[in-house]
Design an enzyme around this catalytic site. Sequence first.
Site, mmCIF file in Angstrom:
data_model
loop_
_atom_site.group_PDB
_atom_site.id
_atom_site.type_symbol
_atom_site.label_atom_id
_atom_site.label_comp_id
_atom_site.label_asym_id
_atom_site.label_seq_id
_atom_site.Cartn_x
_atom_site.Cartn_y
_atom_site.Cartn_z
ATOM 1 N N ASP A 146 0.990 -1.133 -0.185
ATOM 2 C CA ASP A 146 -0.031 0.220 -0.083
ATOM 3 C C ASP A 146 0.854 1.324 0.121
ATOM 4 O O ASP A 146 0.402 2.273 -0.087
ATOM 5 C CB ASP A 146 -0.920 0.120 0.983
ATOM 6 C CG ASP A 146 -0.412 0.063 2.588
ATOM 7 O OD1 ASP A 146 0.976 -0.122 2.717
ATOM 8 O OD2 ASP A 146 -1.192 -0.051 3.379
ATOM 9 N N SER A 147 2.334 0.998 0.204
ATOM 10 C CA SER A 147 3.084 2.267 -0.318
ATOM 11 C C SER A 147 2.847 2.776 -1.886
ATOM 12 O O SER A 147 3.536 3.836 -2.142
ATOM 13 C CB SER A 147 4.596 1.617 -0.022
ATOM 14 O OG SER A 147 4.666 0.416 -0.830
ATOM 15 N N LYS A 206 -1.316 -9.259 2.729
ATOM 16 C CA LYS A 206 -0.629 -8.803 3.970
ATOM 17 C C LYS A 206 -1.637 -7.833 4.812
ATOM 18 O O LYS A 206 -2.248 -7.079 4.199
ATOM 19 C CB LYS A 206 0.529 -8.213 3.676
ATOM 20 C CG LYS A 206 1.396 -7.548 4.822
ATOM 21 C CD LYS A 206 3.023 -7.203 4.420
ATOM 22 C CE LYS A 206 3.137 -6.049 3.645
ATOM 23 N NZ LYS A 206 2.788 -4.999 4.533
ATOM 24 N N GLU A 236 -1.553 -5.354 8.581
ATOM 25 C CA GLU A 236 -0.741 -5.003 9.520
ATOM 26 C C GLU A 236 -1.435 -5.151 10.935
ATOM 27 O O GLU A 236 -2.585 -4.653 11.316
ATOM 28 C CB GLU A 236 -0.680 -3.350 9.462
ATOM 29 C CG GLU A 236 0.336 -3.027 7.944
ATOM 30 C CD GLU A 236 0.261 -1.461 7.861
ATOM 31 O OE1 GLU A 236 -0.029 -0.739 8.783
ATOM 32 O OE2 GLU A 236 0.952 -1.096 7.205
ATOM 33 N N GLU A 290 9.021 -4.058 10.541
ATOM 34 C CA GLU A 290 9.585 -2.826 9.885
ATOM 35 C C GLU A 290 10.035 -2.006 11.426
ATOM 36 O O GLU A 290 9.377 -1.674 12.349
ATOM 37 C CB GLU A 290 8.515 -2.242 9.232
ATOM 38 C CG GLU A 290 8.926 -0.998 8.704
ATOM 39 C CD GLU A 290 7.860 -0.478 7.640
ATOM 40 O OE1 GLU A 290 6.688 -0.912 7.296
ATOM 41 O OE2 GLU A 290 7.809 0.843 7.166
HETATM 42 O O1 KIV Z 1 3.464 -1.221 1.557
HETATM 43 C C1 KIV Z 1 4.686 -1.369 1.774
HETATM 44 O O2 KIV Z 1 5.493 -1.395 0.794
HETATM 45 C C2 KIV Z 1 5.213 -2.249 2.810
HETATM 46 C C3 KIV Z 1 6.759 -2.521 2.900
HETATM 47 C C4 KIV Z 1 7.329 -1.044 3.447
HETATM 48 C C5 KIV Z 1 6.836 -3.730 3.639
HETATM 49 O O3 KIV Z 1 4.400 -2.651 3.788
#
Ligand code: KIV
Length: 271
Positions: free
Chosen positions: A51-52, A120, A122, A189
């Site tokens: 989600d980056s 994934k 969090e 992280e």
């Molecule tokens: O969204 C992302 O790119 C991430 C990484 C920083 C692990 O979760």
Amino acid sequence: MSKYKDAKRVTTQILKAMKDGGEKISMLTAYDYSMARIVDDAGIDIILVGDSASNVMAGHETTLPITLDQMIYHATSVVKAVKRSFVVVDLPFGTYQSDPKGALKAAIRIMKESGAHGVKLEGGAEIKESIRRILTAGIPVMGHLGLTPQSIYKFGTYTVRAKEEEEAAKLVEDAKLLEKVGCFGIVLEKIPAKLGKIVAESVEIPVIGIGAGKDVDGQVLVIHDLLGITKEFQPRFLRRYLDLYAEIKGAVEHYIKDVKDKDFPNEKEQY
Ligand code: KIV
């Protein structure tokens, strides 16, 4: 060189075998077809449609605004390019925190519409029911602990997490819980390297670090950071392999000059 470089597809079983055999796992983000094709062809083990994308693709300040539809758009483009890598997609903020049913629905949409291989999420204990529910559908789940950017307004800053004993102890407990619930791996992280080692030794599933030191089972970076496309983001853990910002800017400046000078196209470059 990977023992599994000729595997037709990286699987959760192969990732576990890598940990067991002491082979470090490589993981990078990608958000579009062209980049995913290069990253997969280079032999990366896991591609994360992170989600980056909210930051590096859409220009938002945080990861919170990106939507499920937008994540599916990015994931679909990535999956089309990938032959060998295991593709994991972030469940965006707001799709799994309120109720497990909603989490399952969002995960199913990602898997069905994009063709990705896992999701994934969090968080630890507070989202365990959502993880359980997603796993009931046979969807591989990866956890994410330490600095969890979707909680940035709770943390207040992007500084190193779990420096204090209480937070470190909770993190270790959360990692054990994620393993017990059935996650196939965990991203850790921005935490002290010592704690990264403790976590990796406390669970049997692969632990992939980003700013979690060298004693975890693998490393992940945001591709734009590794390539030097982002300029301002300069955490200690980041190793830049290129200065692509300068390279691209230079190429564009060169092109502009050629157009202005009437040097492009030349005789050979026209019909
Ligand atoms: O969204 C992302 O790119 C991430 C990484 C920083 C692990 O979760």
